[in-house]
Motif scaffolding. Structure first.
Motif, PDB file in Angstrom:
ATOM      1  N   VAL A  28       0.857  -1.187   0.000  1.00 55.80           N
ATOM      2  CA  VAL A  28       0.000   0.000   0.000  1.00 55.80           C
ATOM      3  C   VAL A  28       0.893   1.236   0.000  1.00 55.80           C
ATOM      4  O   VAL A  28       1.964   1.236   0.602  1.00 55.80           O
ATOM      5  CB  VAL A  28      -0.977   0.012   1.199  1.00 55.80           C
ATOM      6  N   ASP A  54      -1.976  -1.200  -3.527  1.00 53.98           N
ATOM      7  CA  ASP A  54      -3.128  -0.333  -3.313  1.00 53.98           C
ATOM      8  C   ASP A  54      -2.607   1.071  -3.067  1.00 53.98           C
ATOM      9  O   ASP A  54      -1.543   1.251  -2.464  1.00 53.98           O
ATOM     10  CB  ASP A  54      -3.934  -0.787  -2.096  1.00 53.98           C
ATOM     11  N   LEU A  75      -7.522   0.403  -6.193  1.00 54.05           N
ATOM     12  CA  LEU A  75      -7.417  -0.990  -5.763  1.00 54.05           C
ATOM     13  C   LEU A  75      -7.171  -1.893  -6.962  1.00 54.05           C
ATOM     14  O   LEU A  75      -8.107  -2.204  -7.714  1.00 54.05           O
ATOM     15  CB  LEU A  75      -8.701  -1.431  -5.049  1.00 54.05           C
ATOM     16  N   GLU A 116      -2.546  -3.294   2.879  1.00 53.74           N
ATOM     17  CA  GLU A 116      -3.585  -3.249   1.851  1.00 53.74           C
ATOM     18  C   GLU A 116      -4.727  -2.341   2.288  1.00 53.74           C
ATOM     19  O   GLU A 116      -4.848  -1.976   3.455  1.00 53.74           O
ATOM     20  CB  GLU A 116      -4.127  -4.643   1.541  1.00 53.74           C
TER      21      GLU A 116
END
Length: 162
Positions: A28, A54, A75, A116
């Motif tokens: 992420v 992400d 995403l 994430e």
């Protein structure tokens, strides 16, 4: 406060709101910068798919009155990138970790985990307005603190990713 300092302070505060004391891990990325036009969103989406990461993008207005103007979620899933623009930050009455609320017509909400961004089915409350206001007030208090220390290891900033 310069625009760059403001962006860094808000980005750090948003990560703290969404993660608490946990640290970001690979998988992420948090980006901050200008609002993304459609071409920039496509580039960011491609980048998210290519890196399988992400992305939470914080868009800012610059100038004499800088402000956080948008939160965008990218995403990458199954070779595609799902993009939610116009998201807002939300905080519960208990004041624990915040959430990312998509536009009202979009199902569910998002929770930032260290590696994430999770889509959670359903909304955390029937009336989201109080939580949106709590998050905004909390963020303002964090950014305006004169003694605030921002940990660069806690977040990643790219002024424009792609």
């Amino acid at each position: 406060m310069t625009t760059t300092t403001f962006e860094a302070a808000v980005t750090s505060a948003v990560v703290k709101l969404l993660l608490g004391t946990r640290k970001l891990k690979p998988g992420v990325a948090i980006t901050a910068g200008d609002a993304l036009g459609i071409e920039d969103q496509i580039k960011m989406g491609r980048h998210a798919v290519e890196t399988n990461a992400d992305v939470l993008h914080l868009a800012f207005r610059t100038g004499p009155a800088p402000a956080l103007t948008d939160v965008v979620v990218f995403l990458p899933r199954d070779g595609l990138c799902h993009i939610q623009t116009g998201c807002r930050l939300w905080l519960s009455k208990a004041g624990n970790r915040g959430r990312v609320m998509p536009q009202p017509q979009v199902r569910g909400h998002f929770r930032l985990a260290p590696s994430e961004i999770l889509h959670i089915d359903g909304k955390p409350a029937d009336d989201l307005n109080d939580g949106l206001e709590r998050a905004s007030a909390w963020l303002a208090r964090q950014v305006m603190r004169p003694d605030a220390v921002y940990d660069a290891a806690q977040y990643h900033i790219w002024s424009q990713a792609a």
